[in-house]
Design a protein around this motif. Sequence first.
Motif, PDB file in Angstrom:
ATOM      1  N   SER A  75       6.498  -0.233   7.500  1.00 43.07           N
ATOM      2  CA  SER A  75       5.343  -0.050   6.625  1.00 43.07           C
ATOM      3  C   SER A  75       4.902   1.403   6.621  1.00 43.07           C
ATOM      4  N   ALA A  76       4.255   1.758   5.519  1.00 45.08           N
ATOM      5  CA  ALA A  76       3.680   3.091   5.356  1.00 45.08           C
ATOM      6  C   ALA A  76       2.233   2.911   4.921  1.00 45.08           C
ATOM      7  N   ASP A  77       1.320   3.610   5.603  1.00 46.51           N
ATOM      8  CA  ASP A  77      -0.106   3.569   5.272  1.00 46.51           C
ATOM      9  C   ASP A  77      -0.541   4.974   4.898  1.00 46.51           C
ATOM     10  N   LEU A  78      -1.169   5.088   3.733  1.00 42.03           N
ATOM     11  CA  LEU A  78      -1.715   6.363   3.285  1.00 42.03           C
ATOM     12  C   LEU A  78      -3.183   6.155   2.970  1.00 42.03           C
ATOM     13  N   GLU A  79      -4.036   6.932   3.606  1.00 38.02           N
ATOM     14  CA  GLU A  79      -5.475   6.835   3.377  1.00 38.02           C
ATOM     15  C   GLU A  79      -6.011   8.203   2.998  1.00 38.02           C
ATOM     16  N   TRP A  80      -6.870   8.206   2.003  1.00 38.90           N
ATOM     17  CA  TRP A  80      -7.559   9.423   1.604  1.00 38.90           C
ATOM     18  C   TRP A  80      -9.039   9.078   1.546  1.00 38.90           C
ATOM     19  N   PHE A  81      -9.881   9.871   2.191  1.00 42.47           N
ATOM     20  CA  PHE A  81     -11.295   9.531   2.275  1.00 42.47           C
ATOM     21  C   PHE A  81     -12.145  10.786   2.261  1.00 42.47           C
ATOM     22  N   ARG A  82     -13.395  10.597   1.850  1.00 43.74           N
ATOM     23  CA  ARG A  82     -14.383  11.669   1.838  1.00 43.74           C
ATOM     24  C   ARG A  82     -15.703  11.064   2.313  1.00 43.74           C
ATOM     25  N   PHE A  83     -16.300  11.683   3.319  1.00 49.19           N
ATOM     26  CA  PHE A  83     -17.556  11.170   3.861  1.00 49.19           C
ATOM     27  C   PHE A  83     -18.776  11.833   3.246  1.00 49.19           C
ATOM     28  N   ASP A  84     -18.592  12.964   2.573  1.00 48.57           N
ATOM     29  CA  ASP A  84     -19.710  13.613   1.894  1.00 48.57           C
ATOM     30  C   ASP A  84     -20.111  12.769   0.691  1.00 48.57           C
ATOM     31  N   THR A  85     -21.342  12.924   0.253  1.00 43.39           N
ATOM     32  CA  THR A  85     -21.826  12.193  -0.914  1.00 43.39           C
ATOM     33  C   THR A  85     -21.246  12.823  -2.166  1.00 43.39           C
ATOM     34  N   PRO A  86     -20.668  12.066  -3.069  1.00 48.92           N
ATOM     35  CA  PRO A  86     -20.446  10.619  -3.023  1.00 48.92           C
ATOM     36  C   PRO A  86     -19.219  10.287  -2.169  1.00 48.92           C
ATOM     37  N   GLU A  87     -19.364   9.267  -1.328  1.00 45.86           N
ATOM     38  CA  GLU A  87     -18.262   8.845  -0.472  1.00 45.86           C
ATOM     39  C   GLU A  87     -17.143   8.252  -1.321  1.00 45.86           C
ATOM     40  N   LEU A  88     -15.913   8.450  -0.837  1.00 48.08           N
ATOM     41  CA  LEU A  88     -14.742   7.961  -1.552  1.00 48.08           C
ATOM     42  C   LEU A  88     -13.705   7.525  -0.521  1.00 48.08           C
ATOM     43  N   ASP A  89     -13.059   6.390  -0.782  1.00 45.54           N
ATOM     44  CA  ASP A  89     -12.045   5.877   0.136  1.00 45.54           C
ATOM     45  C   ASP A  89     -10.938   5.229  -0.689  1.00 45.54           C
ATOM     46  N   VAL A  90      -9.728   5.763  -0.573  1.00 44.75           N
ATOM     47  CA  VAL A  90      -8.557   5.195  -1.229  1.00 44.75           C
ATOM     48  C   VAL A  90      -7.540   4.893  -0.134  1.00 44.75           C
ATOM     49  N   SER A  91      -7.082   3.662  -0.087  1.00 41.40           N
ATOM     50  CA  SER A  91      -6.190   3.224   0.975  1.00 41.40           C
ATOM     51  C   SER A  91      -4.998   2.494   0.349  1.00 41.40           C
ATOM     52  N   THR A  92      -3.782   2.866   0.756  1.00 41.43           N
ATOM     53  CA  THR A  92      -2.564   2.243   0.238  1.00 41.43           C
ATOM     54  C   THR A  92      -1.680   1.827   1.404  1.00 41.43           C
ATOM     55  N   ARG A  93      -1.177   0.602   1.356  1.00 39.09           N
ATOM     56  CA  ARG A  93      -0.246   0.113   2.376  1.00 39.09           C
ATOM     57  C   ARG A  93       0.939  -0.543   1.669  1.00 39.09           C
ATOM     58  N   ILE A  94       2.125  -0.118   2.062  1.00 38.75           N
ATOM     59  CA  ILE A  94       3.365  -0.705   1.554  1.00 38.75           C
ATOM     60  C   ILE A  94       4.130  -1.230   2.766  1.00 38.75           C
ATOM     61  N   ALA A  95       4.502  -2.509   2.721  1.00 37.43           N
ATOM     62  CA  ALA A  95       5.224  -3.113   3.848  1.00 37.43           C
ATOM     63  C   ALA A  95       6.460  -3.843   3.321  1.00 37.43           C
ATOM     64  N   LEU A  96       7.582  -3.623   3.985  1.00 38.23           N
ATOM     65  CA  LEU A  96       8.829  -4.297   3.668  1.00 38.23           C
ATOM     66  C   LEU A  96       9.223  -5.145   4.869  1.00 38.23           C
ATOM     67  N   PHE A  97       9.398  -6.447   4.635  1.00 42.95           N
ATOM     68  CA  PHE A  97       9.798  -7.381   5.676  1.00 42.95           C
ATOM     69  C   PHE A  97      11.230  -7.825   5.374  1.00 42.95           C
ATOM     70  N   ARG A  98      12.175  -7.475   6.227  1.00 43.69           N
ATOM     71  CA  ARG A  98      13.585  -7.830   6.067  1.00 43.69           C
ATOM     72  C   ARG A  98      13.879  -8.987   7.015  1.00 43.69           C
ATOM     73  N   ASN A  99      14.305 -10.104   6.454  1.00 44.13           N
ATOM     74  CA  ASN A  99      14.579 -11.281   7.253  1.00 44.13           C
ATOM     75  C   ASN A  99      15.827 -11.058   8.095  1.00 44.13           C
ATOM     76  N   LEU A 100      15.716 -11.206   9.394  1.00 42.04           N
ATOM     77  CA  LEU A 100      16.834 -11.013  10.308  1.00 42.04           C
ATOM     78  C   LEU A 100      17.619 -12.299  10.539  1.00 42.04           C
ATOM     79  N   SER A 101      17.043 -13.444  10.135  1.00 44.37           N
ATOM     80  CA  SER A 101      17.696 -14.738  10.337  1.00 44.37           C
ATOM     81  C   SER A 101      18.515 -15.169   9.126  1.00 44.37           C
TER      82      SER A 101
END
Length: 169
Positions: A75-101
């Motif tokens: 998986s890859a997680d990318l977060e971009w955020f700003r705590f100053d007013t106006p606050e902003l939060d963008v969060s992206t998660r991509i996950a790949l599950f490969r079956n081993l069975s």
Amino acid sequence: FLRPERWLWSALLSFETNDQLGLELRSSAGVGRGRILRQSNNNRFVLLGGVVRTREDVLTPAEGTDDTTWEGVVSADLEWFRFDTPELDVSTRIALFRNLSETGRFRTNVDVDFSWEIFSDLFLGFSIYHTHNSDPPAEASEGEDASRNTRELDSAPLQRRKRPALRRG
């Protein structure tokens, strides 16, 4: 659990249900190892890899199917955020599950969350997700499910995470 030089250990516990994929309950538990590749006062990028044990209960089970499998996860997680007013939060998660069975079977999850402070303590947020299963249960028409626009107006942000102020060095 953060280790020296930005290496970390991760634990995964997940419970999912999805009628469009013919899935009554998918339970996953596992561990992984990752690295924070970038971390600053306004963004963070993390790569993780690991293994999970997954149990799937489908709406109409076929005879002779094994519903418990091992999966490798990246998986890859990318977060971009700003705590100053106006606050902003963008969060992206991509996950790949490969079956081993089961050879050739995989699934992917993509999640994007957005939260923006319109006025003091009034936030506009939305989430987008996409789920793909290369081998869904027989009664599911397609192996994909997506929600492209869910809006939420709230007096609290979608993800009110306090991150420590870090200095690049």
